[in-house]
Structures are given as C-alpha cells and as structure tokens.
Write a protein that holds these residues in place. Structure first.
Motif, PDB file in Angstrom:
ATOM      1  N   ASN A   1       1.220  -0.883   0.292  1.00  0.00           N
ATOM      2  CA  ASN A   1      -0.067   0.279   0.186  1.00  0.00           C
ATOM      3  C   ASN A   1       0.558   1.427   0.231  1.00  0.00           C
ATOM      4  OD1 ASN A   1      -2.254  -1.150  -0.255  1.00  0.00           O
ATOM      5  ND2 ASN A   1      -2.088  -1.549   2.470  1.00  0.00           N
ATOM      6  N   ASP A   2       2.146   1.040   0.548  1.00  0.00           N
ATOM      7  CA  ASP A   2       3.204   2.628   0.365  1.00  0.00           C
ATOM      8  C   ASP A   2       3.400   2.403  -0.619  1.00  0.00           C
ATOM      9  OD1 ASP A   2       4.369   4.372   1.617  1.00  0.00           O
ATOM     10  OD2 ASP A   2       5.764   3.061   2.678  1.00  0.00           O
ATOM     11  N   ALA A   3       3.792   1.939  -1.264  1.00  0.00           N
ATOM     12  CA  ALA A   3       4.622   1.744  -2.346  1.00  0.00           C
ATOM     13  C   ALA A   3       3.624   2.043  -3.820  1.00  0.00           C
ATOM     14  CB  ALA A   3       5.338   0.908  -2.551  1.00  0.00           C
ATOM     15  N   LEU A   4       2.557   1.818  -3.944  1.00  0.00           N
ATOM     16  CA  LEU A   4       1.978   1.053  -4.533  1.00  0.00           C
ATOM     17  C   LEU A   4      -0.186   1.720  -4.310  1.00  0.00           C
ATOM     18  CD1 LEU A   4       2.922  -1.959  -6.505  1.00  0.00           C
ATOM     19  CD2 LEU A   4       3.656  -0.140  -7.230  1.00  0.00           C
TER      20      LEU A   4
ATOM     21  N   PRO B   1      -1.166   3.728  -2.055  1.00  0.00           N
ATOM     22  CA  PRO B   1      -0.812   5.368  -1.242  1.00  0.00           C
ATOM     23  C   PRO B   1      -2.718   5.879  -0.926  1.00  0.00           C
ATOM     24  CG  PRO B   1      -0.276   5.890  -2.790  1.00  0.00           C
ATOM     25  CD  PRO B   1      -0.224   4.909  -3.379  1.00  0.00           C
TER      26      PRO B   1
ATOM     27  N   ASP C   1      -1.921   7.620  14.905  1.00  0.00           N
ATOM     28  CA  ASP C   1      -0.154   7.623  14.047  1.00  0.00           C
ATOM     29  C   ASP C   1       0.372   6.950  12.610  1.00  0.00           C
ATOM     30  OD1 ASP C   1      -0.149   9.289  16.326  1.00  0.00           O
ATOM     31  OD2 ASP C   1       0.448   8.085  17.271  1.00  0.00           O
ATOM     32  N   PHE C   2       0.874   7.373  12.732  1.00  0.00           N
ATOM     33  CA  PHE C   2       1.931   6.606  10.903  1.00  0.00           C
ATOM     34  C   PHE C   2       3.549   6.385  11.818  1.00  0.00           C
ATOM     35  CE2 PHE C   2       4.418   5.999   7.504  1.00  0.00           C
ATOM     36  CZ  PHE C   2       3.993   4.701   7.121  1.00  0.00           C
TER      37      PHE C   2
ATOM     38  N   LEU D   1      14.659   2.372   2.240  1.00  0.00           N
ATOM     39  CA  LEU D   1      12.813   2.430   1.432  1.00  0.00           C
ATOM     40  C   LEU D   1      12.196   3.296   0.776  1.00  0.00           C
ATOM     41  CD1 LEU D   1      10.827   0.258   1.077  1.00  0.00           C
ATOM     42  CD2 LEU D   1      10.287   0.661   3.367  1.00  0.00           C
TER      43      LEU D   1
ATOM     44  N   GLU E   1      11.026   4.039  -2.816  1.00  0.00           N
ATOM     45  CA  GLU E   1      10.093   4.451  -3.100  1.00  0.00           C
ATOM     46  C   GLU E   1      10.073   5.453  -4.619  1.00  0.00           C
ATOM     47  OE1 GLU E   1       7.731   2.296   0.605  1.00  0.00           O
ATOM     48  OE2 GLU E   1       7.902   4.377   0.349  1.00  0.00           O
TER      49      GLU E   1
ATOM     50  N   LEU F   1      10.998   5.080  -7.796  1.00  0.00           N
ATOM     51  CA  LEU F   1       9.955   4.305  -8.391  1.00  0.00           C
ATOM     52  C   LEU F   1       8.796   5.632  -9.061  1.00  0.00           C
ATOM     53  CD1 LEU F   1       8.432   1.559  -9.042  1.00  0.00           C
ATOM     54  CD2 LEU F   1       7.589   1.306  -7.037  1.00  0.00           C
TER      55      LEU F   1
ATOM     56  N   VAL G   1       1.529   2.675 -11.274  1.00  0.00           N
ATOM     57  CA  VAL G   1       2.597   3.425  -9.889  1.00  0.00           C
ATOM     58  C   VAL G   1       2.188   4.963  -9.745  1.00  0.00           C
ATOM     59  CG1 VAL G   1       5.226   3.917  -9.549  1.00  0.00           C
ATOM     60  CG2 VAL G   1       5.097   1.859 -10.682  1.00  0.00           C
ATOM     61  N   PRO G   2       1.988   5.378  -8.182  1.00  0.00           N
ATOM     62  CA  PRO G   2       1.295   6.537  -8.224  1.00  0.00           C
ATOM     63  C   PRO G   2       2.266   7.420  -7.992  1.00  0.00           C
ATOM     64  CG  PRO G   2       1.971   5.114  -6.285  1.00  0.00           C
ATOM     65  CD  PRO G   2       1.763   3.915  -7.280  1.00  0.00           C
TER      66      PRO G   2
ATOM     67  N   GLU H   1       3.359   9.843  -5.216  1.00  0.00           N
ATOM     68  CA  GLU H   1       3.938   9.668  -4.755  1.00  0.00           C
ATOM     69  C   GLU H   1       3.657   8.466  -3.308  1.00  0.00           C
ATOM     70  OE1 GLU H   1       3.959  13.237  -2.007  1.00  0.00           O
ATOM     71  OE2 GLU H   1       1.454  12.378  -2.015  1.00  0.00           O
ATOM     72  N   PRO H   2       4.990   7.572  -3.094  1.00  0.00           N
ATOM     73  CA  PRO H   2       4.218   7.229  -1.993  1.00  0.00           C
ATOM     74  C   PRO H   2       3.635   7.463  -0.621  1.00  0.00           C
ATOM     75  CG  PRO H   2       6.235   7.289  -1.759  1.00  0.00           C
ATOM     76  CD  PRO H   2       6.066   8.286  -2.762  1.00  0.00           C
ATOM     77  N   PHE H   3       2.826   6.838   0.362  1.00  0.00           N
ATOM     78  CA  PHE H   3       1.817   6.901   1.194  1.00  0.00           C
ATOM     79  C   PHE H   3       2.203   7.838   2.212  1.00  0.00           C
ATOM     80  CE2 PHE H   3       0.207   6.188   5.906  1.00  0.00           C
ATOM     81  CZ  PHE H   3      -0.849   6.874   5.227  1.00  0.00           C
ATOM     82  N   ARG H   4       3.862   7.143   2.552  1.00  0.00           N
ATOM     83  CA  ARG H   4       4.523   8.041   3.621  1.00  0.00           C
ATOM     84  C   ARG H   4       5.239   9.284   3.210  1.00  0.00           C
ATOM     85  NH1 ARG H   4       8.656   4.876   6.197  1.00  0.00           N
ATOM     86  NH2 ARG H   4       7.591   2.531   5.162  1.00  0.00           N
TER      87      ARG H   4
ATOM     88  N   TRP I   1       2.730  11.375   0.968  1.00  0.00           N
ATOM     89  CA  TRP I   1       1.873  11.983   1.551  1.00  0.00           C
ATOM     90  C   TRP I   1       1.113  12.335   3.282  1.00  0.00           C
ATOM     91  CZ3 TRP I   1      -2.295  10.388   5.253  1.00  0.00           C
ATOM     92  CH2 TRP I   1      -3.739  11.622   4.687  1.00  0.00           C
ATOM     93  N   TRP I   2       1.429  10.935   3.999  1.00  0.00           N
ATOM     94  CA  TRP I   2       1.556  11.582   5.732  1.00  0.00           C
ATOM     95  C   TRP I   2       2.753  12.914   6.197  1.00  0.00           C
ATOM     96  CZ3 TRP I   2      -1.548   9.334   9.579  1.00  0.00           C
ATOM     97  CH2 TRP I   2      -0.868   9.920  10.413  1.00  0.00           C
TER      98      TRP I   2
ATOM     99  N   ARG J   1       0.304  15.471   7.795  1.00  0.00           N
ATOM    100  CA  ARG J   1      -0.175  14.667   8.899  1.00  0.00           C
ATOM    101  C   ARG J   1       1.489  14.736   9.241  1.00  0.00           C
ATOM    102  NH1 ARG J   1      -4.886  14.949   6.363  1.00  0.00           N
ATOM    103  NH2 ARG J   1      -6.396  13.346   7.120  1.00  0.00           N
TER     104      ARG J   1
ATOM    105  N   ARG K   1       2.570  15.861  13.334  1.00  0.00           N
ATOM    106  CA  ARG K   1       1.696  13.889  14.505  1.00  0.00           C
ATOM    107  C   ARG K   1       2.659  13.364  15.002  1.00  0.00           C
ATOM    108  NH1 ARG K   1      -3.528  14.083  13.031  1.00  0.00           N
ATOM    109  NH2 ARG K   1      -2.874  11.525  13.297  1.00  0.00           N
ATOM    110  N   ALA K   2       3.424  12.232  14.400  1.00  0.00           N
ATOM    111  CA  ALA K   2       3.767  11.164  13.910  1.00  0.00           C
ATOM    112  C   ALA K   2       4.881  11.489  14.998  1.00  0.00           C
ATOM    113  CB  ALA K   2       3.724  10.491  13.048  1.00  0.00           C
TER     114      ALA K   2
END
Lengths: 251, 506
Positions: free
Chosen positions: A11-14, A16, A34-35, B455, B459, B462, B489-490, B492-495, B497-498, B502, B505-506
């Motif tokens: 999910n992180d890489a592909l 999100p 939290d992440f 990692l 990402e 990619l 391929v998106p 940006e990766p989720f991290r 975006w986070w 956000r 906060r983390a």
C-alpha cells in the motif's frame, strides 16, 4: 482513541490511496491515527517463499515500530495474519534454534494488538454503518488469509451493506482463492492466471461495476487481469469504499 | 487371461519418479486442456458441495476432527509400541507379518509370496500403498498379472493411464472417454464390453461388473491395502463403495495386504471417529456402503469356512519413519486419504492430478511426496510451491493437518536447506538447485526493507519513473505481465503523503 496504522509495503509504494482512505475513515470516526515511520514490510513474501531467516529482522523492526500501541490497524488481512499467526511461530523457531527468546517475546507482545481494518471497525469501534456513500453495484471477494486465518466472516459484507447507495451482489464461488498467492503468481503463472480469469469471470457475471476486496496484493492481480482483458469492471479496496462520501467520492 | 498373453494390462511405469517435469511445467499443459479442466471442475465442485452438506449434518464435527487428530498423534508418538502390538495380534490370529523398509523390499516380498502359491495372476483392491511402491509393474516384471477391480482403477488400468486422484483415480475422464476405453480394451484382458455400449453410468458399471466377475471367481490370490489396522485386535479395515473389495477380500485363498505403518490405531473403539469422518470427507456419504474387517484367518479354517486360508500383512515404511522424525512435517502422517483437500483445492482443480508427478496428488501430495521421497528431484522441489497457501485444504481436513504450515516448512527446506532424517540418519541437506537468484533477491529485499531511508529513496525513484512503466517486464516479472497489467505507480508513496499532510503529528 489513538491507533497505529500499519499501512503495509504494497500500500505504501503502490496503493497510497488505500492508506489515505484508512486515515480519513478512522479520523471521521473520531480515531486519532499515528503512522510510525520505522515500519516497513512484514516479511510475508520472504517467509512464504521459504526464507524464514530473512524475515527475522523485519519481525524485529515491525514489532519495535508498533511497541506501545494498544491497537495496530492494517488494511490487509494477509499482513495481519502474518503478524498474528506467523510471527509467534517465527519467534518460537528462532528461540528453538538458539537465537535467544527476544523475537518470541516481541511477537507474543505484538500479535494480540493487531487488527485487520474490518475487525477493528466492527469489534473495537462497534460500528457497521461508517457513514459512507458509494452509489455503485459492488461484489466482494474475501481474500483467503482474511477469510481463513483471521476468520473475518461477515464483517466486510456487513460494512458494505450499510454503505448508502451501494448495491451488494453475491459473488459465486467467493471463497475460492483468486490465484495470487504471493510468489505463487510468479512460480506458477499459468495456474495463477487461470484462477484469476475464473474469478473475474464470476465477478463480471454478477453485473457488478466494482470488485471489492480487502487485500491490495490480491487486487493487484485481479485488477491487472481485468485491465489486460479490457473488462469494464474495476477492482477497489474496501477501505476506499468505506472512506467515500458525497463530498469526497472514491477515486 | 486373454489378450496379448503377457502379464496384465501394462500400467505405465512413470509414477512421478525423478525425471518427471516440475509442477509448473506439467500444470501449464493441464491448464491448456479444456476437456480436462471441464472434467475436473465438474467433478471437484460436485463432490465438494456434497461433502459440505454431509459434514454440516454433524453438530460435533469439530470435536470429531479434534478426536481424529488426537488419536493419530498419540499413535504416531508411540508408533513402535503399537506396531509391535499389531504384529503380535495378527500373528496370534494366524496371519504372517512382513516388514518392508522401502518400495523395492515390499514388492519383493509380495512377488515371492505370489510366486510361492504357483499362481500367475492376482486381483487387487484399490490401494495407495501398492501404487506408491509400483507393485503392479514389479509383478508384471515377474510374470504376474495384477487386475485392478476398483471401477476407477480399472478405467485407469485399461486406458494405459495414470491415476490422478486418491479416491477417484479416473476423475480426469468423462463418460464418453470411459466408454471408449471399455469398448477398446476390455476384450484384451477378459470379457469384452457388450456391443453397442453407451455412456450411461449404469451401462458402464454393468460392463465393468460382468468383466470383473470373471476375475473374482477365478483368482486365487488377492492384494489389498487397508484404511486402518487395529493394534489391540490385529484387525484390518477397508472402507469401500462398490463391493469389489469385499469380493477380493473373501473369495481368494491367499490374501496379501500392503499397508503403510502410519495406518495403525490403538483400539477397535478408535474406529468410531473415523467411521464418521472418513466417509463424509471422502465420498460425502454418512457411511460407506461396505466396511470390511478381517482379523488374521478367523477361528475355524475347515473346508466350510469363508475367507482366505493364508493371510500376509506387509508393513511398509518407505520414508515414513524419516517423516516422523520431522516435528512439523510429521503431521502429514495423520492423513487418512479421504481426498477432501484435493476436491477443494483451486490449484488441483486447474492443474489436475498428473501434474503433481506423484501417486499422492493435490495438497496432501505436495507435502507427503517431498517428505517420503526427499526434495532432491526437480518435481519434489517444486511441489511445496504448488499452492497459493489459501488454506482451504486445512479447513476441510478431517484430521486437521495444517497443510499450509507444512508447505512453508518444506519451502524453507528447498530454498535454504537444513536438517532432515534420511534412512534413519540425521543429515543436513543443501538448498535445491535453481534458487540462487531468488535467494539473492530475498536478501537484497530484506536489506532494503530493513533500512527505511533506502526504502523511501526506492519508493521515490519508482514514483519519478512512473511514466516509464513498461507493459511487459523482463526476467521473473514476465510471469506477471504475460497475463496481467502492472499496477499504475502513484505520484507519491503513502509515507510522503503522510509527511506532507499529517507530518507534524507522528
């Protein structure tokens, strides 16, 4: 309530958008998310392919990243099963092979705090109507690890059935594996493709517009099969449906 | 005997010994055979639905399942004791017990026993143990014809085919194909099929009945396996549906039973559990139509008595003791050969039984064969990977064998080597060939995944290269893109975006 999101490497890489959907959904339900940035892959691909030793550092990393959280929520039944079912096994084996009891303790501490998204919603938050709006005809494929290792049962379908505008159609042979199986798709590509083709045929026959699942790895296989076949159906993660509202529709 | 004057219908000899293509290659052929796939789909879905209904009738199914597992585990833990008790009981009842360490020894024992009777033909009750040892071929080499009397085994034998299922060896054949085999082949080995034979199941069964009756009435020697052996009484048990087994077990003068050592249970009462779970799991029947039990030669052996006048039990090891030495893999020895795991397996349904290159196909074959035979051959090294780990097999197993767990355990043995017991000796085996690149990739992946900075950089790389996403991948990735699109391929990766949305906060 404060929870840690285990987004998973896929999910992180592909995907999100699935992680973002989980954050929006949980925040809408009043949960603080939290992440923990130290998280990575749970090691399932390595473990399931026979490289148990290679998963040990990832077990340590995952358990450390989520130390101290009462609830670790993940939008993947498969990765949840890895943490809950296989981590304790890996820890015990490591201890048995004389590499200390540390991994076993980390695994035993983490496992009971891990929740797949639908479990967390239904069992911990006690909701089935999450206030979503998704005006499409949807059929649901229960991925194997969520179905059998976690025993998710009717939770995902109950959540979907409560979505406004959504018409849920029953998928024939729903409990049959889609043929992804991690490295199985690479090692046995012909059988994997045949299983995927049968699954999308069954899904298309329901007249659904969306094939919903709760594991993006299975969905990558099914969506890729659908797009190669040029089928009008599309695959979408359950979290993205549950996060969708009239103001913020799904992608 | 009629026909070629040779030594029996000449079953093929390649029962998946080394040299058989690995599973993915064999499965590729099967997947492309539309008739085979349709036959398998129809048969497996019919029986799996029936089984689910038969099992649902028992409110205490889960307890029965746990009890079956417990009985088997207890027996395996004290196998030495129960086998010696069994030998004593069989001997006391007038039988003779032979111990066979491997297939060759078992075949030699049976061949010598048959030759000693002066006979040159035997009738057979369907038996996985004798398939495992390749007994028919061994007998043929000694000039002895072996006739399979189980309907499905007969179809396989007459068709010069190989069994593809534990319970329904001819599951891969449809009615029309069976009619053709009967019409063409029956006459060569005995009573020919009636003229104008149709493909109605009743007509086909009647043709087989008439053909087999001649064999039953003439045979002086029978060879069987057994579903269970009771240690306390020396009783052998066969569950069957057609009654042909009972004919073989009662009409001939000499009865030779070849049975794997793991089939023993301690007491007669222990059968209670399996009398309920085995038929429902295998044929979806509440009780199997014929349950035959024989204990040595019985009390009286006068001219009027029924049954054989000589009984030999051949106890087969053939890798079982070595399997027992493995604490994860040993649960495969609980198997009661019901075949529910085959019928529910989506991989078996597409690949068919022959792809497993083993007399034990399907999920149970994928964990049993590489343990009994070792993982040295290409086919045996590929079998632990012949599963998606979906878990359907574990769910239906009436003795709760955690097949996915054993599959992963054996994958580790193939990929990384490790300690195994071979012929009673603890040895360390090396990884199977062909896993070097995979091992390197797994190690590299671990290094990447265990270093968040690396990692994250990966990402982002990619994401930046997302527009270059190819439609077809080279190397191992080709297997993916041959039949599927790659996921987009998106940006940006989720991290990322986070961190953007956000991050505070983390």
């Amino acid at each position: 309530m404060r929870v840690a999101l285990f987004v998973t490497c896929v999910n992180d890489a592909l995907y999100p958008s699935t992680g973002i959907a989980v954050v929006r959904l949980l925040e809408r339900l009043g949960v603080e998310v939290d992440f923990p940035a130290g998280q990575s892959c749970c090691g399932q691909p390595q473990y399931n392919t026979g490289y148990r030793r290679e998963t040990e550092p990832l077990l340590r990393r995952t358990a450390t990243a989520f130390a101290g959280y009462e609830h670790v929520v993940t939008p993947s039944g498969s990765c949840a099963a890895m943490l809950r079912e296989h981590y304790p096994r890996i820890g015990r084996k490591a201890a048995g092979e004389g590499r200390g009891g540390e991994l076993a303790e980390l695994a035993a501490d983490l496992a009971p705090r891990v929740y797949e998204l639908t479990e967390f919603l239904v069992d911990v938050l006690g909701v089935t109507d999450v206030g979503a709006y998704f005006p499409y005809k949807v059929t649901y494929h229960p991925s194997c690890h969520g179905l059998r290792s976690l025993g998710l049962g009717e939770r995902p379908r109950r959540l979907l059935a409560a979505v406004r505008g959504l018409e849920l159609t029953e998928l024939p042979g729903a409990e049959e594996c889609c043929g992804f199986g991690g490295t199985f798709a690479l090692k046995n590509p012909d059988v994997s493709a045949a299983m995927g083709a049968d699954k999308i045929r069954a899904a298309a026959a329901t007249g659904a517009e969306v094939l919903c699942g709760a594991d993006n790895s299975c969905l990558a296989h099914l969506d890729g099969t659908l797009r190669r076949a040029g089928a009008p159906l599309r695959a979408l993660h359950l979290a993205e449906i549950l996060a969708a509202t009239e103001e913020e529709p799904a992608r | 005997m009629t026909g070629t004057g040779g030594t029996g219908p000449g079953a093929p000899t390649d029962l998946g010994m080394p040299g058989f293509p690995p599973f993915p290659a064999a499965a590729r052929e099967a997947v492309r055979d539309d008739t085979l796939r349709a036959n398998l789909r129809r048969a497996t879905h019919t029986i799996r639905d029936k089984r689910a209904r038969a099992v649902a009738e028992l409110a205490d199914w889960e307890q029965l399942r746990a009890a079956g597992k417990a009985v088997k585990d207890h027996t395996l833990r004290h196998l030495d004791r129960y086998l010696i008790q069994l030998e004593a009981a069989v001997t006391a009842a007038g039988g003779t017990v032979h111990w066979a360490v491997d297939a060759a020894e078992a075949n030699r024992i049976v061949t010598d026993l048959v030759l000693a009777t002066g006979e040159r033909e035997v009738v057979k009750v369907k038996s996985m143990a004798t398939q495992e040892t390749g007994l028919n071929e061994a007998l043929e080499a000694a000039g002895i014809a072996a006739y399979e009397t189980d309907l499905a085994e007969l179809i396989v034998q007459l068709g010069h085919d190989r069994p593809s299922h534990i319970l329904v060896p001819a599951i891969h054949r449809n009615r029309g194909e069976i009619r053709d085999v009967f019409a063409a082949e029956m006459g060569r080995w005995g009573r020919p099929a009636p003229g104008g034979l149709g493909d109605d199941p009743r007509e086909l069964a009647e043709a087989a009945r008439l053909h087999l009756r001649e064999k039953f009435l003439r045979a002086k020697v029978a060879v069987s396996g057994a579903n269970f052996m009771v240690a306390e009484t020396g009783t052998m048990v066969v569950f069957e549906s057609e009654g042909n087994g009972r004919m073989c077990l009662t009409l001939p003068e000499t009865l030779i039973s070849v049975v794997g050592i793991e089939k023993v249970v301690p007491t007669f009462r222990d059968l209670e559990v399996f009398l309920q779970t085995l038929p429902r799991s295998s044929t979806a029947e509440r009780m199997n139509p014929y349950t035959t039990m024989w204990t040595g030669l019985g009390p009286s052996q006068g001219a009027e008595s029924d049954g054989p006048t000589a009984f030999h039990l051949v106890l087969l090891d053939n890798g079982r003791t070595d399997t027992l030495a493995d604490e994860v893999g040993r649960q495969a020895l609980r198997c009661i050969r019901c075949s529910a795991c085959l019928n529910v397996c989506p991989v078996y349904e597409r690949a068919g039984g022959h792809a497993y290159g083993s007399v034990y196909p399907g999920p149970i074959g994928a964990i049993l064969s590489p343990q009994l035979r070792g993982t040295a051959s290409e086919i045996d090294a590929s079998l632990p990977y012949a599963s998606t780990l979906c878990g359907a097999c574990y769910e239906v197993c009436p003795v709760a064998i955690d097949i996915p767990e054993v599959l992963v355990h054996l994958r580790e043995r193939v990929a990384q080597g490790g300690p195994v017991t071979r012929e009673g000796i603890r040895v360390r085996i090396r990884p199977a060939r062909g896993h070097t690149a995979e091992r390197a990739a797994m190690r590299a992946a671990r290094l990447l995944l265990d270093h968040p900075g690396a990692l994250r950089a990966g990402e982002r790389l990619l994401a930046r290269a997302r527009r270059l996403r190819p439609r077809r991948l080279p190397g191992p990735g080709r297997a993916w893109t041959d039949s599927r699109e790659l996921p987009p391929v998106p940006a940006e990766p989720f991290r990322d975006w986070w961190a953007r949305e956000r991050g505070g906060r983390a």
